[in-house]
Design an enzyme around this catalytic site. Sequence first.
Site, PDB file in Angstrom:
ATOM      1  N   ASP A  96       0.831  -1.262   0.005  1.00  0.00           N
ATOM      2  CA  ASP A  96       0.078   0.010   0.040  1.00  0.00           C
ATOM      3  C   ASP A  96       0.891   1.248   0.115  1.00  0.00           C
ATOM      4  O   ASP A  96       2.013   1.323   0.255  1.00  0.00           O
ATOM      5  CB  ASP A  96      -1.015   0.091   1.266  1.00  0.00           C
ATOM      6  CG  ASP A  96      -0.089  -0.211   2.457  1.00  0.00           C
ATOM      7  OD1 ASP A  96       0.535   0.794   2.984  1.00  0.00           O
ATOM      8  OD2 ASP A  96      -0.017  -1.321   3.089  1.00  0.00           O
ATOM      9  N   ASP A 141       1.482   4.716   1.867  1.00  0.00           N
ATOM     10  CA  ASP A 141       1.367   5.281   3.401  1.00  0.00           C
ATOM     11  C   ASP A 141       0.364   6.424   3.251  1.00  0.00           C
ATOM     12  O   ASP A 141       0.031   6.667   2.165  1.00  0.00           O
ATOM     13  CB  ASP A 141       2.912   5.642   3.904  1.00  0.00           C
ATOM     14  CG  ASP A 141       2.658   5.528   5.415  1.00  0.00           C
ATOM     15  OD1 ASP A 141       1.917   5.027   6.032  1.00  0.00           O
ATOM     16  OD2 ASP A 141       3.451   6.040   6.174  1.00  0.00           O
TER      17      ASP A 141
END
Length: 116
Positions: free
Chosen positions: A96, A98
């Site tokens: 992912d 941040d």
Amino acid sequence: MSVKTSGRHQTLFDGEPGHPVGVCHLPLEPAYCDLTRQVIFEAIIVAIEGPRFSSKAESNIYRMWGGDVINMTSVPEVILAKEAGICYVSIALTTDYDCWRETGEKVCVADVLRTS
């Protein structure tokens, strides 16, 4: 079962039966094995205590430091491997962005699990 990255043993020199005797103060530079490191892409890793995601302020600081990856799995592993004389490098899957990112969804456990 809950796996956490905090409070784990960070040395083999801890007085436990079968562990090395004494105190060990190793230089951790370079932290990763130079031979193994040549095989992978060089990135700046910021290790944080988990299990948690960074705050937006922390995320922006890590970016200002030049951090490419934030993770919870390079410490204490790299320290333990270094103490044991084990050739070590961390190869990880990025799951992912941040929380610094202004657009798109914020990091969450569901997205991490879906990606990994």
